[in-house]
Design an enzyme around this catalytic site. Structure first.
Site, short mmCIF file in Angstrom:
data_model
loop_
_atom_site.label_atom_id
_atom_site.label_comp_id
_atom_site.label_asym_id
_atom_site.label_seq_id
_atom_site.Cartn_x
_atom_site.Cartn_y
_atom_site.Cartn_z
N GLY A 217 36.60 13.90 33.29
CA GLY A 217 37.52 14.95 32.85
C GLY A 217 38.99 14.70 33.12
N SER A 218 39.39 13.44 33.33
CA SER A 218 40.82 13.22 33.59
C SER A 218 41.67 13.53 32.35
CB SER A 218 41.08 11.79 34.08
OG SER A 218 40.83 10.86 33.07
N ASN A 219 41.14 13.24 31.16
CA ASN A 219 41.88 13.60 29.94
C ASN A 219 41.99 15.12 29.80
OD1 ASN A 219 42.75 11.28 28.06
ND2 ASN A 219 40.78 10.63 28.90
N MET B 299 29.67 12.30 25.76
CA MET B 299 28.86 11.10 25.56
C MET B 299 27.68 11.29 24.61
SD MET B 299 30.66 9.04 27.24
CE MET B 299 29.74 7.56 27.55
N ARG B 300 27.80 12.19 23.67
CA ARG B 300 26.73 12.35 22.68
C ARG B 300 27.36 12.37 21.29
NH1 ARG B 300 21.65 14.39 24.57
NH2 ARG B 300 21.05 13.97 22.42
N ASN C 150 38.56 12.82 18.76
CA ASN C 150 38.05 12.09 19.92
C ASN C 150 39.09 11.06 20.34
OD1 ASN C 150 36.09 11.13 21.83
ND2 ASN C 150 35.64 9.42 20.47
N HIS D 223 39.47 7.22 22.26
CA HIS D 223 38.66 6.04 22.62
C HIS D 223 39.58 4.97 23.19
CE1 HIS D 223 35.14 3.53 22.59
NE2 HIS D 223 35.89 2.56 22.11
C1 GRF Z 1 38.23 7.97 28.28
O1 GRF Z 1 38.56 6.63 28.53
C2 GRF Z 1 38.07 8.22 26.82
O2 GRF Z 1 38.87 7.39 26.03
C3 GRF Z 1 36.61 7.88 26.57
O3 GRF Z 1 35.96 8.33 27.73
C4 GRF Z 1 36.85 8.32 28.82
C5 GRF Z 1 36.81 9.70 29.41
O4 GRF Z 1 37.49 9.78 30.63
N1 GRF Z 1 36.13 8.51 25.37
P1 GRF Z 1 37.77 11.18 31.31
O5 GRF Z 1 36.42 11.89 31.42
O6 GRF Z 1 38.72 11.94 30.44
O7 GRF Z 1 38.34 10.85 32.65
#
Ligand code: GRF
Length: 173
Positions: A12-14, A77-78, A92, A94
């Site tokens: 969840g850092s994003n 992740m799905r 999304n 990536h």
């Molecule tokens: C990120 O690197 C994103 O690009 C990928 O999964 C990771 C998620 O990281 N889809 P976080 O859970 O936001 O820390």
């Protein structure tokens, strides 16, 4: 007020960066995870964002009950089925320059292949893995002397800025 649902399965850092970066905008966030003990839900509690554990098979029923301006996948992740994707706009993030390095461990694979560049991609979501139309990409040089850990940190810090900017552009334009 805009309503944005953020869906994640892990760290969840994003999610946290988005909530912090956009805290002065008139946006109500909802955090959803398909993993009951995911750290993203703990971050949401700490940040005062409403959070829900929603098992994957219940995602459609849960999301269809409410109105959202945007659905943001952040480490979810799905693969969501097209029935769910029809509910609105899904984006999304990536950690590679798509279409290169779809799927897991994208940073590590680019590093091990000794690529000159990698990057971050934000794209619309389809029911194929990491494949929808690209909205924005940022390229990162991989210097020969960098470690995997340093590269990983660089990629994540770019993600944490770029995603908020794109979200803002999409919901206000
Ligand atoms: C990120 O690197 C994103 O690009 C990928 O999964 C990771 C998620 O990281 N889809 P976080 O859970 O936001 O820390």
């Amino acid at each position: 007020m805009k309503r944005v649902a953020i869906l994640g399965s892990g760290n969840g850092s994003n999610f946290e960066a988005i909530v912090q970066n956009l805290k002065n905008d008139d946006i109500k966030f909802l955090c959803i995870s398909n993993i009951q003990d995911a750290f993203i839900l703990k971050r949401a509690k700490r940040l005062g964002v409403k959070e829900h554990y929603v098992p994957f098979d219940e995602t459609y029923d849960f999301l269809a009950k409410q109105k959202f301006d945007l659905f943001v996948l952040a480490g979810y992740m799905r693969i969501l089925p097209s029935e769910v994707l029809k509910l609105g706009t899904f984006i999304n993030i990536h950690p590679s320059l798509l279409p290169k390095y779809k799927g897991k461990e994208a940073i590590k694979r680019a590093f091990e292949d000794k690529e000159e560049y990698t990057g971050v991609t934000i794209h619309y979501v389809t029911d194929e893995l990491d494949s929808g139309p690209i909205i924005e990409q940022e390229r990162i040089v991989i210097p020969p002397s960098i470690t995997l850990e340093e590269l990983t940190n660089t990629v994540h810090s770019i993600e944490h800025k770029l995603y908020s900017k794109v979200i803002k552009d999409l919901i206000y334009n």
